[in-house]
Design a protein around this motif. Structure first.
Motif, mmCIF file in Angstrom:
data_model
loop_
_atom_site.group_PDB
_atom_site.id
_atom_site.type_symbol
_atom_site.label_atom_id
_atom_site.label_comp_id
_atom_site.label_asym_id
_atom_site.label_seq_id
_atom_site.Cartn_x
_atom_site.Cartn_y
_atom_site.Cartn_z
ATOM 1 N N MET A 1 0.837 -1.199 0.000
ATOM 2 C CA MET A 1 0.000 0.000 0.000
ATOM 3 C C MET A 1 0.873 1.251 0.000
ATOM 4 O O MET A 1 1.918 1.290 0.656
ATOM 5 N N ALA A 2 0.460 2.259 -0.737
ATOM 6 C CA ALA A 2 1.209 3.514 -0.801
ATOM 7 C C ALA A 2 1.250 4.188 0.562
ATOM 8 O O ALA A 2 0.255 4.229 1.282
ATOM 9 N N LYS A 3 2.403 4.723 0.906
ATOM 10 C CA LYS A 3 2.565 5.407 2.184
ATOM 11 C C LYS A 3 2.107 6.856 2.106
ATOM 12 O O LYS A 3 1.614 7.427 3.081
ATOM 13 N N TYR A 4 2.268 7.455 0.919
ATOM 14 C CA TYR A 4 1.968 8.880 0.753
ATOM 15 C C TYR A 4 0.695 9.073 -0.069
ATOM 16 O O TYR A 4 0.412 8.315 -0.997
ATOM 17 N N SER A 5 -0.063 10.094 0.262
ATOM 18 C CA SER A 5 -1.314 10.364 -0.446
ATOM 19 C C SER A 5 -1.030 10.927 -1.837
ATOM 20 O O SER A 5 0.074 11.411 -2.124
ATOM 21 N N LYS A 6 -2.048 10.873 -2.666
ATOM 22 C CA LYS A 6 -1.927 11.398 -4.025
ATOM 23 C C LYS A 6 -1.543 12.874 -4.009
ATOM 24 O O LYS A 6 -0.672 13.315 -4.768
ATOM 25 N N LEU A 7 -2.163 13.639 -3.123
ATOM 26 C CA LEU A 7 -1.854 15.065 -3.034
ATOM 27 C C LEU A 7 -0.416 15.298 -2.594
ATOM 28 O O LEU A 7 0.260 16.208 -3.099
ATOM 29 N N GLU A 8 0.061 14.490 -1.653
ATOM 30 C CA GLU A 8 1.448 14.630 -1.190
ATOM 31 C C GLU A 8 2.427 14.339 -2.321
ATOM 32 O O GLU A 8 3.437 15.038 -2.480
ATOM 33 N N VAL A 9 2.134 13.319 -3.105
ATOM 34 C CA VAL A 9 3.018 12.946 -4.215
ATOM 35 C C VAL A 9 3.068 14.053 -5.259
ATOM 36 O O VAL A 9 4.156 14.485 -5.685
ATOM 37 N N LEU A 10 1.907 14.520 -5.683
ATOM 38 C CA LEU A 10 1.858 15.561 -6.712
ATOM 39 C C LEU A 10 2.509 16.850 -6.241
ATOM 40 O O LEU A 10 3.217 17.521 -7.002
ATOM 41 N N GLN A 11 2.288 17.199 -4.989
ATOM 42 C CA GLN A 11 2.882 18.420 -4.440
ATOM 43 C C GLN A 11 4.401 18.303 -4.360
ATOM 44 O O GLN A 11 5.123 19.259 -4.661
#
Length: 221
Positions: A1-11
């Motif tokens: 499972m991904a540790k970081y959220s989609k918003l965190e990654v894009l930012q």
């Protein structure tokens, strides 16, 4: 499972402006490269699916990053089909990148709120990818399409967030051309990881290259 959220990654992609692209079949080499990039200021890293058992190396790399490199977001590249995307998502991929746009991959990533950055070579492909929910589209191959392609695309579609990969160099003239054209970030591979440096294990040189590239990006932005 991904540790970081989609918003965190894009930012993170937007804020740092650079995503190193790397593959090596040796886990220790991959760990050393990842750590060297981290020490150079990198916070989003793409490990490519380009060899036998690459998924095994990737799984160990994600565990290493989560354990020892706080804030380092690891994603997977060279993904061309949904089954492989699902495999890497199970191994902790925080984002998925491909050399092409496969519409069947988008629902796999969207269901888990993981960014899918497909490779696009035309305005129509970028538009189709955006319609499928891709926030950042990868312009590839960058050295073939050139900065004018990005500039031309963003004129009628200024909302487009573009990551360019292919032929990007850690040099001011090259990076300035891409960011002035309007890219959100760049993906950088072989020019950031010279073969002789990897072979010699000179990890500090990779750190210096990363830091230098990020300093240039911060300066020109």
């Amino acid at each position: 499972m991904a540790k970081y959220s989609k918003l965190e990654v894009l930012q993170t992609m937007k804020e740092t402006g650079m995503v190193p692209v790397f593959y090596n079949s040796d886990i220790d080499t991959a760990k050393n490269v990842l750590k060297a990039c981290y020490e150079g200021g990198v916070r989003a890293f793409e490990f490519t699916n380009r060899g036998d058992f690459a998924q095994e190396v990737f799984g160990e790399l994600v565990k290493f990053a989560n354990r020892e490199l706080p804030g380092m977001i690891v994603g997977v590249g060279s993904i061309v089909d949904p089954a492989t995307a699902a495999l890497y998502i199970q191994l902790g991929a925080n984002f998925v990148v491909g050399p092409l746009f496969n519409p069947a991959i988008a629902p796999i990533c969207n269901r888990r709120l993981i960014p899918y950055c497909p490779g696009c070579g035309s305005v129509s492909e970028v538009g189709a990818a955006q319609e499928a929910g891709c926030d950042v589209c990868k312009v590839f191959p960058g050295d073939v399409l050139g900065p004018n392609f990005v500039k031309g695309l963003r004129a009628p579609m200024p909302w487009s967030q573009i990551m360019v990969t292919g032929g990007v160099k850690p040099e001011k003239a090259n990076l300035e051309a891409w960011f002035k054209a309007g890219v959100t970030c760049v993906g950088m591979g072989s020019n950031l990881f010279p073969k002789e440096v990897i072979a010699a294990g000179e990890w500090n040189k990779i750190t210096e290259l990363c830091k230098g590239a990020l300093d240039i990006i911060n300066e020109i932005r």
